[in-house]
Structure formats: structure tokens, C-alpha cells
Write an enzyme that holds these catalytic residues in place. Sequence first.
Site: not given
Ligand code: C5P
Length: 224
Positions: A60, A64, A170, A199
Site C-alpha cells: 500500500k 510523494i 468471512r 487471511g
Molecule cells: O485475516 P483477514 O482475512 O482479515 O486478512 C485480510 C488481509 O487483507 C490482510 O492482509 C489485510 O492487510 C488486507 N487488506 C485489507 N483491507 C484492505 C486492503 C488489504 O484487509 N483494504
Amino acid sequence: MHKRVMVALDVNSKTEALAMRDALGSSVGWLKVGLRLFVAEGPSLIADLTRTHKVFLDLKFHDIPNTVAQAIESAGGLGVQMVNVHAGGGKPMLEAAAKAAQAFPDMLLIAVTVLTSDTMPKEQALKVALERAKLAKDAGLDGVVCSVHEAGQIKEVCGADFITVTPGIRWGNQDRQDQQRIADPKMAVEHGSDYLVIGRPILHAKSPADAATEAVTMMESASC
Ligand code: C5P
């Protein structure tokens, strides 16, 4: 469908990351390396992961324009298939990132719109996500990270080819943890998500491969 699942390797060491990679095998197509793992292990891990899977480097970038463009060049040099910046960095930064990414035609460049953990009201998140998606599209990026709840409208406004990557997945009675705008794998596909980032529901499962397969089965049951 398994090629559309990205497992967030939010673990702390190369040993744990490679063990998870091996446990998943070919049940998923992508592995996502985020801040925790990249800060702990750095670029050498990426080479190991790209041997077996596509890799999304989720750092992410938000800085600049010159600094972000240089970071994109470094990411391209690692051989990853996807990298992201934060759309909050503004149009000049997004344009500089897109220009730098042109040297790596096999690497997708996407922008984070609104974090799926952000507590802003849903309507506001949709408004901001749409604005930022349009900005990213105009700047020449390949797509965005957004929640499932915004993916459909982003596709309508930016076009079907504009990629949507959706975390906050989820299902069943899983804990939402720090995520706010969540959806299950079937709903994600039905709302136009191209890639599902998953995740903890996979990382913490007794069998990560079985949990991944369960998600894929739900994706396959989608009515589109
Ligand atoms: O464990 P979980 O399924 O919540 O993980 C979501 C992953 O997606 C994490 O690695 C988090 O850093 C990433 N992520 C997020 N939301 C965003 C961008 C990335 O949850 N907008």
C-alpha cells in the site's frame, strides 16, 4: 475459481510462510505478502514464493510521486504479479505509479480505495471508494482493492475489465475480527469480485487447504 483466491500470508517468518505455502499447495493460485512478513523477511522470500504461486505484494505505497514510482520499480524487479498503492495519495502519485509500472507488463497495479476495516458509514465508504476507483482508472491503473459491497458499482462505473480485489471475506459463523465490511465467498463472486483476499479464516484453520477448498466451493455455487 481457486485461481481467484489470494491467501494473505500474515505470518512473521519465512519458515512459517513456506510451511503455509506448502500446506496450501495448489488449492489457491495466489499468495499475498503484506507489511508484517515483508518487513520481517524482505525480498528473498518473494523469490521462493513466485516459484509456486502468483504473488501480490500488498505494501500500500502512499508517499510523494517520485518515491512511489521508485518503489514500484523495485517491486517490479522482484517479479511479483500484483502490487498496490493507496489511492489516497492523489492523482499525480497514481499517474507516477502507473508510468513506472509500464516497464513491467506482467505486473498488475491496483489502488486501495477504503480499508475494509474502516469504521466510516457504509454509504460514505461507497462514495469515497467510487471516487478513488475513478481516479485510479483515469490514472491508468488496472484496478482497486475494495470491499465486496462496493465491487459491483465500481465495475459499473469503471468497466468490467477494471479489476476488483476484495478482502474482508468471512463465512459461516467466523469472527469478523477487525474487519467491518465483510461478505462470504459466494456473495463476493456475485457482486463482481475478481480476486478474494482471505487471511485468518484460512491461516487459523485446522487444515488451511480444506478451508481454501471450502471457500472455492462457495464461490462455485455463485449464481453468475
Ligand atoms: O485475516 P483477514 O482475512 O482479515 O486478512 C485480510 C488481509 O487483507 C490482510 O492482509 C489485510 O492487510 C488486507 N487488506 C485489507 N483491507 C484492505 C486492503 C488489504 O484487509 N483494504
